[in-house]
Motif scaffolding. Structure first.
Motif, PDB file in Angstrom:
ATOM      1  N   GLU A 378     -13.241  82.476  45.292  1.00  0.00           N
ATOM      2  CA  GLU A 378     -13.831  82.478  46.546  1.00  0.00           C
ATOM      3  C   GLU A 378     -12.704  81.492  47.766  1.00  0.00           C
ATOM      4  OE1 GLU A 378     -15.832  84.296  48.430  1.00  0.00           O
ATOM      5  OE2 GLU A 378     -16.568  84.419  46.642  1.00  0.00           O
ATOM      6  N   LEU A 379     -12.281  80.471  47.493  1.00  0.00           N
ATOM      7  CA  LEU A 379     -11.528  80.299  48.297  1.00  0.00           C
ATOM      8  C   LEU A 379      -9.885  80.950  48.796  1.00  0.00           C
ATOM      9  CD1 LEU A 379     -10.591  77.355  49.845  1.00  0.00           C
ATOM     10  CD2 LEU A 379     -10.084  76.559  47.626  1.00  0.00           C
ATOM     11  N   ILE A 380      -9.809  81.575  47.944  1.00  0.00           N
ATOM     12  CA  ILE A 380      -8.241  82.619  47.852  1.00  0.00           C
ATOM     13  C   ILE A 380      -8.699  83.534  48.574  1.00  0.00           C
ATOM     14  CG2 ILE A 380      -6.817  83.758  47.189  1.00  0.00           C
ATOM     15  CD1 ILE A 380      -7.100  81.356  44.533  1.00  0.00           C
ATOM     16  N   ALA A 381     -10.172  83.931  48.469  1.00  0.00           N
ATOM     17  CA  ALA A 381     -10.326  85.409  48.805  1.00  0.00           C
ATOM     18  C   ALA A 381     -10.740  85.277  50.594  1.00  0.00           C
ATOM     19  CB  ALA A 381     -11.582  86.087  48.065  1.00  0.00           C
ATOM     20  N   ALA A 382     -10.975  83.559  50.974  1.00  0.00           N
ATOM     21  CA  ALA A 382     -10.725  83.711  51.906  1.00  0.00           C
ATOM     22  C   ALA A 382      -9.998  83.044  52.920  1.00  0.00           C
ATOM     23  CB  ALA A 382     -12.646  82.351  52.098  1.00  0.00           C
ATOM     24  N   ASP A 400      -1.382  73.680  58.685  1.00  0.00           N
ATOM     25  CA  ASP A 400      -1.990  74.114  57.595  1.00  0.00           C
ATOM     26  C   ASP A 400      -3.521  73.208  57.474  1.00  0.00           C
ATOM     27  OD1 ASP A 400      -0.255  75.512  56.077  1.00  0.00           O
ATOM     28  OD2 ASP A 400       1.096  73.555  55.878  1.00  0.00           O
ATOM     29  N   GLU A 401      -3.847  72.633  57.446  1.00  0.00           N
ATOM     30  CA  GLU A 401      -5.376  71.815  57.834  1.00  0.00           C
ATOM     31  C   GLU A 401      -6.085  72.921  58.224  1.00  0.00           C
ATOM     32  OE1 GLU A 401      -6.935  69.291  56.466  1.00  0.00           O
ATOM     33  OE2 GLU A 401      -4.780  67.106  56.192  1.00  0.00           O
ATOM     34  N   ALA A 402      -6.065  73.164  59.455  1.00  0.00           N
ATOM     35  CA  ALA A 402      -7.161  74.110  60.346  1.00  0.00           C
ATOM     36  C   ALA A 402      -6.792  75.608  59.627  1.00  0.00           C
ATOM     37  CB  ALA A 402      -6.535  74.431  61.154  1.00  0.00           C
ATOM     38  N   ALA A 403      -5.577  75.803  58.304  1.00  0.00           N
ATOM     39  CA  ALA A 403      -5.908  77.187  57.952  1.00  0.00           C
ATOM     40  C   ALA A 403      -7.072  77.121  56.316  1.00  0.00           C
ATOM     41  CB  ALA A 403      -4.770  78.465  56.946  1.00  0.00           C
ATOM     42  N   PHE A 408     -11.654  76.941  53.441  1.00  0.00           N
ATOM     43  CA  PHE A 408     -13.222  75.856  52.729  1.00  0.00           C
ATOM     44  C   PHE A 408     -14.670  76.440  53.815  1.00  0.00           C
ATOM     45  CE2 PHE A 408     -10.402  73.203  50.061  1.00  0.00           C
ATOM     46  CZ  PHE A 408     -10.702  72.873  49.375  1.00  0.00           C
ATOM     47  N   SER A 409     -14.674  76.561  54.396  1.00  0.00           N
ATOM     48  CA  SER A 409     -15.925  76.999  55.128  1.00  0.00           C
ATOM     49  C   SER A 409     -15.575  78.472  54.487  1.00  0.00           C
ATOM     50  CB  SER A 409     -15.893  76.728  56.806  1.00  0.00           C
ATOM     51  OG  SER A 409     -16.948  77.568  57.249  1.00  0.00           O
ATOM     52  N   ASP A 410     -15.921  79.402  54.645  1.00  0.00           N
ATOM     53  CA  ASP A 410     -15.973  80.845  54.361  1.00  0.00           C
ATOM     54  C   ASP A 410     -16.341  80.362  52.879  1.00  0.00           C
ATOM     55  OD1 ASP A 410     -15.279  81.447  57.062  1.00  0.00           O
ATOM     56  OD2 ASP A 410     -13.689  83.107  56.396  1.00  0.00           O
ATOM     57  N   LEU A 422     -17.923  69.937  43.195  1.00  0.00           N
ATOM     58  CA  LEU A 422     -16.373  70.627  43.251  1.00  0.00           C
ATOM     59  C   LEU A 422     -15.947  71.005  44.480  1.00  0.00           C
ATOM     60  CD1 LEU A 422     -14.974  72.417  40.861  1.00  0.00           C
ATOM     61  CD2 LEU A 422     -16.739  74.295  41.421  1.00  0.00           C
ATOM     62  N   TRP A 423     -16.417  71.546  45.744  1.00  0.00           N
ATOM     63  CA  TRP A 423     -15.208  71.677  46.461  1.00  0.00           C
ATOM     64  C   TRP A 423     -14.429  70.539  46.767  1.00  0.00           C
ATOM     65  CZ3 TRP A 423     -14.958  76.693  46.857  1.00  0.00           C
ATOM     66  CH2 TRP A 423     -16.077  77.358  47.149  1.00  0.00           C
ATOM     67  N   ASN A 424     -15.082  69.564  47.273  1.00  0.00           N
ATOM     68  CA  ASN A 424     -14.618  67.892  47.022  1.00  0.00           C
ATOM     69  C   ASN A 424     -13.698  68.139  46.149  1.00  0.00           C
ATOM     70  OD1 ASN A 424     -16.453  67.461  49.434  1.00  0.00           O
ATOM     71  ND2 ASN A 424     -17.798  66.327  48.496  1.00  0.00           N
ATOM     72  N   LEU A 425     -13.771  67.975  44.924  1.00  0.00           N
ATOM     73  CA  LEU A 425     -12.793  67.656  43.828  1.00  0.00           C
ATOM     74  C   LEU A 425     -11.177  68.493  44.318  1.00  0.00           C
ATOM     75  CD1 LEU A 425     -11.112  67.204  41.356  1.00  0.00           C
ATOM     76  CD2 LEU A 425     -12.652  69.330  40.050  1.00  0.00           C
ATOM     77  N   ILE A 426     -11.381  70.382  44.487  1.00  0.00           N
ATOM     78  CA  ILE A 426     -10.916  70.806  45.400  1.00  0.00           C
ATOM     79  C   ILE A 426      -9.641  70.314  46.170  1.00  0.00           C
ATOM     80  CG2 ILE A 426      -9.600  73.590  45.759  1.00  0.00           C
ATOM     81  CD1 ILE A 426     -11.955  74.445  44.131  1.00  0.00           C
TER      82      ILE A 426
END
Length: 806
Positions: A378-382, A400-403, A408-410, A422-426
């Protein structure tokens, strides 16, 4: 530098365009005003290659396009005409074919091969048996079935499949063969594992170029591999008039910035540009030691000038009602990216999951592989851009931080069931919070290498064939929902380009564009046609209903087809059939390359043949398209002049110096009639004044030659320093939105029309404010003085104007 860099001309080398054939073109291209030949890759490619990007032997040039003597003749001819050469190189991958002796040696010896470090192979992939074998997805059927039918046999110390593919045997395998062992036992003793080609995306254990199993990633981040793969290039730099390098697909590299720094240290001050696809609003990394990109960012903003924002709602309504597609573009992009991840990148994703799991264990955390896979997919798709560029032991740039924040938001919105931890870990692993752990560092590198291929395959090669609202916008580097670029936005982008990347390449057609510049120039007119276009589409569809032969119509394919005909007409049926088969398979809706639905494809092909063989439809169609031909040519000349004079170095794709209706490859690699083009250019020396916009395309050659001559006379006005500044010109009058004008330096003015269909040749009181002094039009010789100049007079003899101070 052997020659001043003024303009490049792209040549696609191959069996129909050898070194000697290219040498024969040098006088013609010199007369046209070209300063540099821009050559496609010339190292030894895989057998049957039509493009050269599948290098099988980086230690020698490709004998199909000529030997060293022929290359020497080309070098000499280029020098004789005061020109130079730009080379296209491919650092990201090599051909995974048996003719690649390095690859063959790895298959024979496995990890003990002296060439093993060249290739990005995961010797012990996740969920494997730890055997350390290279997966070869080459079989047409299950291994057991292939063995039962006797399609594998041992012959001359090789494993032969289907009497076509010959694979090397390991030392153990040779001993077993000598002792009379069976094929199955010998196969088990190899350093590779044969399997069905359909399993490549699921199980392959080497990094590929996109989803191509016959292109294996090269580890040029290893100094010895860099030297090994670039040795021939550096020899050529010492031998020939090579003034520039174009780097193919740097986003695939583990460390693009590091690679470019190393390359720069070896090539000195030569011109260096990169094939970096920038999404709208994205900037080229400032720390890359390059002159700029290969020009897709320019293509997007230049093409956008000819799109009428006022037509967006009409085309929206037509697209949704005719095709029934109502998904917002962003949702379609994510859907298609998810699709290609599942169909072609599962093995890459599993490697990421395994690295993430190891990092989690290092931190005392536990998440299931299923959770991790879903979150990463999902992260890669977003991901909103191709990739980020965090170096090892470094930090992400603000861009890059903005991207990442956007992704992550999407992703969290698209996968709400994923645990926040898990999001925090990634995020922690990507940002370097676990860099002391090797698996975490490898995760970051491979994540950054994967998002780009997913973007390319999911968007350019899939969504662009599904979202058919206006095909002129479905181009590499473009955003199909950005409906037009106004003059103010264009000026601002050019001012920024002159400040930061004044020697970037400017392109409007390339070997990778979906449609040539002339096809897009005509298609752009549909944004101005509005209701008339919508009415015609509905009328044609009703008339052609019977052409489907009782099959269920595919309205998306039909709408795509009508637009393709508009842009490329007149067009041979065979070319159209080939293009539409590719378009339907790339869309991945009703058919695909992996699982072609031949019945569906026969229906589309039959529909095409039926409507083009039906005189009433052809007459109806030509009555609509004919009034678009001349406005399309005006758009094309305007776009051409902008490319030749905007900040940067213009590139002309082979054949596009006259009207050209090429579509996506392989259509755009068809043989070019250079004899015709040479003859046309010869007539320019005999005539006076600008030629008419006739079918032969001489007007394009005229604009190119006159403009490049002016660039050489006023080189300071197009340079990187202050004398080459870019400033908008002031326009007044009721049709001011239909023109664009700017000044290069102190001595050159450029004026073009835009949105010409609704302008209809009526400039009324519109005028361009000319700066102080006297100005001569390089195209027709007319002289103007400072102050307001009527657009009607400026563009009377040729629909574009290029003025120089006298």
């Amino acid at each position: 530098m052997h020659a001043e860099l003024v303009a490049t001309y792209r040549l696609q080398l191959g069996k129909n365009l050898t070194f000697d054939a290219a040498a024969d073109l040098v006088p013609y291209l010199s007369d046209l005003g070209i300063s540099h030949l821009y050559l496609s890759p010339l190292l030894k490619a895989a057998e049957g290659s039509e493009h050269g990007y599948d290098v099988a032997d980086p230690t020698r040039i490709d004998d199909r396009i000529g030997d060293e003597a022929a290359l020497g003749r080309l070098f000499r001819r280029v020098k004789e005409h005061g020109m130079g050469i730009v080379l296209d190189i491919v650092p990201n991958h090599l051909a995974a074919v048996i003719s690649n002796q390095w690859w063959r040696d790895v298959l024979a010896k496995g990890r003990d091969s002296e060439h093993a470090e060249v290739f990005d192979i995961e010797w012990r992939p996740p969920d494997s048996d730890g055997s350390g074998k290279v997966l070869l997805p080459v079989l047409e059927d299950h291994p057991s079935a292939v063995l039962e039918r006797g399609e594998l046999k041992v012959e001359d110390d090789e494993l032969v499949y289907n009497n076509t593919q010959r694979l090397p045997l390991s030392a153990e395998g040779k001993d077993m063969a000598a002792k009379g062992s069976g094929v199955r036992e010998i196969l088990d003793a190899q350093h590779y594992r044969l399997t069905r080609w359909q399993l490549a995306g699921d199980e392959i254990n080497y990094r590929r170029f996109f989803m191509v199993a016959t292109l294996v990633g090269a580890r040029v981040e290893v100094p010895a591999v860099f030297e090994k793969t670039h040795a021939t290039l550096f020899e050529l730099l010492d031998q020939g008039p090579i003034d520039g390098i174009r780097v193919d697909h740097p986003d695939g590299l583990r460390d693009p910035a590091g690679y470019l720094r190393t390359l720069r240290s070896r090539i000195g001050s030569r011109w260096l540009v990169v094939e970096k696809i920038l999404e709208p609003g994205e900037s080229l990394p400032a720390d890359w030691p390059v002159e700029g990109t290969t020009g897709y960012d320019f293509l997007e903003r230049a093409g956008g000038l000819f799109i009428d924002p006022g037509g967006e709602k009409i085309l929206d309504d037509l697209y949704t009602t005719f095709t029934g597609h109502r998904s917002p573009y962003g949702e379609l992009v994510r859907e298609k990216k998810r699709q290609v991840i599942g169909e072609g990148f599962d093995s890459d994703l599993r490697r990421l999951v395994e690295r993430l799991r190891e990092a989690a264990e290092h931190l005392g955390l536990a998440y299931s592989r299923r959770e991790m896979r879903r979150a990463l997919a999902e992260l890669i798709a977003a991901f909103p851009v191709y990739r980020t560029y965090r170096p090892q032991d470094g930090e992400f740039s603000p861009q890059d931080e903005a991207a990442l924040s956007h992704a992550f938001s999407d992703a969290k919105h698209g996968a709400p069931g994923i645990e926040p931890g898990l999001w925090n870990l990634i995020s922690r692993v990507l940002s370097g919070g676990v860099d002391e752990f090797p698996a975490a560092r490898d995760f970051v590198a491979r994540f950054q290498q994967l998002t780009g291929p997913v973007m390319a395959k999911g968007v350019e090669d899939t969504t662009f064939y599904c979202f058919d609202r206006l095909l002129a916008l479905n181009e590499v580097g473009c955003d199909p929902v950005r409906f037009g670029v106004g003059p103010d936005a264009f000026h601002q982008a050019c001012i920024e380009s002159q400040r930061r990347w004044p020697r970037s390449m400017l392109a409007t057609s390339t070997h990778d564009t979906k449609r040539s510049e002339d096809v897009r120039a005509r298609l752009s007119l549909l944004s101005e046609s509005g209701v008339a276009w919508a009415d015609e589409v509905r009328k044609w569809s009703a008339h052609n209903e019977k052409a489907w032969g009782g099959r269920t119509p595919d309205r998306s394919a039909e709408y795509h087809l009508y637009q393709t005909l508009i842009g490329a007409w007149p067009m041979a049926t065979e070319r159209l059939l080939g293009y539409m088969q590719k378009a339907c398979r790339e869309a991945r809706t009703r058919t695909s390359w992996d699982l072609p639905d031949l019945i569906y494809e026969e229906g589309v092909q039959g529909f095409i043949q039926n409507i083009l063989g039906e005189p009433v439809f052809v007459r109806m169609f030509e009555e609509f398209v004919q009034p678009l031909v001349m406005p399309g040519r005006i758009n094309s000349l305007a776009q051409l002049l902008v490319k030749l004079t905007a900040p940067g170095i213009p590139d002309i794709y082979q054949g596009c110096e006259i009207w050209d209706s090429n579509l996506v490859d392989p259509d755009n690699r068809r043989e070019v009639d250079f004899l015709q083009r040479t003859g046309l250019l010869g007539t320019l020396a005999q005539g006076e004044g600008p030629p008419p916009l006739d079918d032969d395309g001489l007007a394009k050659q005229y604009v190119i030659k006159r403009t490049l001559q002016l660039r050489k006379r006023h080189s300071a006005c197009f340079g990187a320093c202050e004398p080459g500044s870019y400033r908008p010109l002031h326009v007044t009058g009721r049709k001011l939105s239909h023109t664009l004008g700017y000044r290069r330096g102190e001595d050159v003015l450029v004026v073009i029309p835009r949105l010409v269909l609704t302008l209809n040749g009526d400039w009324q009181d519109t005028a361009m404010e000319l700066p102080k002094g006297n100005w001569r039009n390089a195209f027709d010789g007319a002289v103007y003085t400072e102050g307001p100049a009527s657009l009607e007079k400026l563009l009377l003899k040729l629909p574009v104007a290029l003025l120089e101070r006298i």
